[in-house]
Each structure stands twice: as structure tokens, then as C-alpha cells.
Design a protein around this motif. Structure first.
Motif, short mmCIF file in Angstrom:
data_model
loop_
_atom_site.label_atom_id
_atom_site.label_comp_id
_atom_site.label_asym_id
_atom_site.label_seq_id
_atom_site.Cartn_x
_atom_site.Cartn_y
_atom_site.Cartn_z
N THR A 37 0.82 -1.20 0.00
CA THR A 37 0.00 0.00 0.00
C THR A 37 0.86 1.25 0.00
N ALA A 38 1.98 1.24 0.69
CA ALA A 38 2.83 2.41 0.81
C ALA A 38 3.56 2.73 -0.48
N GLU A 39 3.58 1.83 -1.46
CA GLU A 39 4.31 2.08 -2.70
C GLU A 39 3.73 3.24 -3.50
N GLY A 40 2.41 3.48 -3.46
CA GLY A 40 1.80 4.56 -4.22
C GLY A 40 0.95 5.43 -3.32
N LYS A 41 0.66 6.61 -3.83
CA LYS A 41 -0.20 7.53 -3.08
C LYS A 41 -1.67 7.15 -3.22
N ILE A 42 -2.44 7.60 -2.28
CA ILE A 42 -3.89 7.54 -2.41
C ILE A 42 -4.33 8.92 -2.83
N VAL A 43 -4.97 9.00 -3.98
CA VAL A 43 -5.40 10.28 -4.54
C VAL A 43 -6.91 10.26 -4.75
N TYR A 44 -7.45 11.40 -5.17
CA TYR A 44 -8.89 11.43 -5.41
C TYR A 44 -9.22 12.36 -6.57
N VAL A 45 -10.41 12.13 -7.13
CA VAL A 45 -10.95 13.00 -8.17
C VAL A 45 -12.30 13.51 -7.69
N ASP A 46 -12.62 14.73 -8.07
CA ASP A 46 -13.90 15.34 -7.72
C ASP A 46 -14.90 14.96 -8.81
N LEU A 47 -15.72 13.96 -8.55
CA LEU A 47 -16.65 13.44 -9.53
C LEU A 47 -17.68 14.48 -9.95
N ASP A 48 -18.15 15.31 -9.02
CA ASP A 48 -19.12 16.35 -9.35
C ASP A 48 -18.54 17.30 -10.40
N ASN A 162 -14.61 11.55 -5.14
CA ASN A 162 -15.22 12.41 -4.13
C ASN A 162 -16.45 13.05 -4.76
N SER A 163 -17.58 12.92 -4.10
CA SER A 163 -18.81 13.50 -4.60
C SER A 163 -19.58 14.09 -3.43
N GLY A 164 -19.77 15.38 -3.44
CA GLY A 164 -20.50 16.05 -2.38
C GLY A 164 -19.82 15.94 -1.02
N ILE A 177 -6.39 14.97 -8.14
CA ILE A 177 -5.90 14.83 -9.51
C ILE A 177 -7.00 15.15 -10.54
N THR A 178 -8.03 15.83 -10.10
CA THR A 178 -9.18 16.11 -10.97
C THR A 178 -8.77 16.87 -12.23
N GLU A 179 -7.93 17.88 -12.09
CA GLU A 179 -7.53 18.70 -13.24
C GLU A 179 -6.86 17.85 -14.32
N ALA A 180 -5.92 17.01 -13.92
CA ALA A 180 -5.21 16.17 -14.88
C ALA A 180 -6.16 15.14 -15.51
N VAL A 181 -7.04 14.58 -14.71
CA VAL A 181 -7.99 13.59 -15.22
C VAL A 181 -8.96 14.24 -16.20
N LEU A 182 -9.46 15.43 -15.86
CA LEU A 182 -10.37 16.14 -16.76
C LEU A 182 -9.70 16.45 -18.10
N ALA A 183 -8.46 16.92 -18.04
CA ALA A 183 -7.74 17.24 -19.28
C ALA A 183 -7.59 15.98 -20.13
N GLY A 184 -7.23 14.87 -19.51
CA GLY A 184 -7.08 13.62 -20.25
C GLY A 184 -8.39 13.09 -20.80
N LEU A 185 -9.44 13.15 -19.99
CA LEU A 185 -10.76 12.70 -20.44
C LEU A 185 -11.23 13.51 -21.65
N ASN A 186 -11.12 14.83 -21.55
CA ASN A 186 -11.58 15.69 -22.65
C ASN A 186 -10.74 15.49 -23.90
N GLU A 187 -9.43 15.33 -23.73
CA GLU A 187 -8.55 15.10 -24.88
C GLU A 187 -8.92 13.79 -25.57
#
Length: 197
Positions: A37-48, A162-164, A177-187
Motif C-alpha cells: 500500500t505504501a508504494e503509491g499515493k492515495i489520490v482522489y478526483v472530484d466526480l461532481d 469524491n462527490s458532495g 488529480i481532478t484537473e489532470a484527469v479532466l484534461a485527459g478525459l476531454n482530450e
């Protein structure tokens, strides 16, 4: 696992079996899990935010809203016609312009029309619900597929949505990581949209 260790310990006391090996194995397994578990970070995206700013979400929402508006307009048109028919029927009864047998026949006809309208409205509401569910399934699948691909490269231990404000109530903003995910999704969406056209 703990029950198994407890049973082994009881057997050790009764039959001189050592439970030291079982405890050592359990501790080693817990240490191995923690290291993984310690090998990587736990991150989140803002689903809303993704559902608001993702181009595919906006395109699908626009299509579904148009279908819903058309369905609602048809339901309203049929409902208003039924209301006019009922009002005309009641006016004729109040003025005494129909015999009782004609009034009964028209009353039964109006009840049948109301039943048919209610069935129609319920069917159309089911269609609306299906359209919305299909849209959310398409979005969920696209987001999940992209996040799986994204995580192959980034190697995060976990990506939370993360939602609400749930499940992430508060966190270090660097884990968002929402910004990076959004950019990738839209691209990616623009690429697939252009290949379809």
C-alpha cells in the motif's frame, strides 16, 4: 485469520503445538500488505466537477435533455387534451345537454382515456429513467476506463472518487488529480469524437 490463530493456540496448549509460527505468518502478511500500500499515493478526483466539465457528459446530457423535453411536451399535450375533454363533459352534464345513458357512456370512455393516459405517462417516465441511466452508465464506463489506463502509468495505490464531500471530507490539495484527469478525459473524448465524424 485471527480465529485460525486462536484455534491453533488452543491446540498448542492442549497438545503441545507451537502457535508461534502462526503468529509470525500473520505478522508477515500484515507487513507485506502495508508495504504494498505504501508504494503509491492515495489520490482522489472530484466526480461532481468531472460531471460538469467533462465534454462527453455535457454532450450526452444535452441529447438526453432534448429527448426528455420532447417526451414531457407530448405528455403535457395529451394531458391537456384529456383535461379539456373532461371539462367539456362536465359542462354538458351541468347544462343538462346529455341523457343519463349518453353521460354514462361518455363517462366510461373518459375513464378509459384517463387510464390509458396514466399508463402512457408511466411508460414515458420509465423511458426517461432509462435514458438517464444509460447516460450515467456511459459516463461511468468512460471515466472508469480512462482512470484504469491513467493509473497504469501513474501507479497510485488508490484513486477515490469524491462527490458532495464523501468519502473525502478533507485532504491535502496535492492529492486532488481532478484537473489532470479532466484534461485527459476531454482530450481522449475529442479524439474519439473526431474519428466517429
Amino acid at each position: 485469520m485471527k480465529k485460525a490463530s486462536l484455534i491453533l493456540c488452543i491446540l498448542a496448549m492442549a497438545g503441545a503445538v507451537s502457535c508461534k509460527n502462526a503468529a509470525t505468518t500473520e505478522t508477515a502478511a500484515a507487513t507485506e500488505t502495508a508495504a504494498t500500500t505504501a508504494e503509491g499515493k492515495i489520490v482522489y478526483v472530484d466526480l461532481d466537477r468531472i460531471l460538469v466539465e467533462y465534454d462527453m457528459a455535457n454532450d450526452l446530457r444535452s441529447v438526453v435533455e432534448t429527448k426528455i423535453n420532447n417526451i414531457q411536451a407530448e405528455i403535457n399535450r395529451k394531458g391537456q387534451k384529456l383535461e379539456k375533454d373532461v371539462a367539456a363533459y362536465q359542462e354538458k352534464i351541468q347544462k343538462g345537454l346529455m341523457t343519463r345513458s349518453v353521460a354514462e357512456a361518455q363517462g366510461q370512455k373518459l375513464q378509459q382515456q384517463e387510464l390509458e393516459f396514466n399508463n402512457y405517462a408511466a411508460q414515458k417516465q420509465n423511458e426517461i429513467n432509462e435514458e438517464q441511466m444509460v447516460m450515467m452508465n456511459q459516463l461511468g464506463d468512460a471515466i472508469q476506463t480512462y482512470l484504469n489506463k491513467y493509473n497504469e502509468e501513474m501507479k497510485y495505490a488508490m484513486i477515490l472518487t469524491n462527490s458532495g464531500g464523501a468519502p473525502v471530507i478533507t485532504a491535502d490539495p496535492s492529492l486532488d488529480i481532478t484537473e489532470a484527469v479532466l484534461a485527459g478525459l476531454n482530450e481522449e473524448y475529442v479524439k474519439t469524437k473526431n474519428t466517429k465524424e
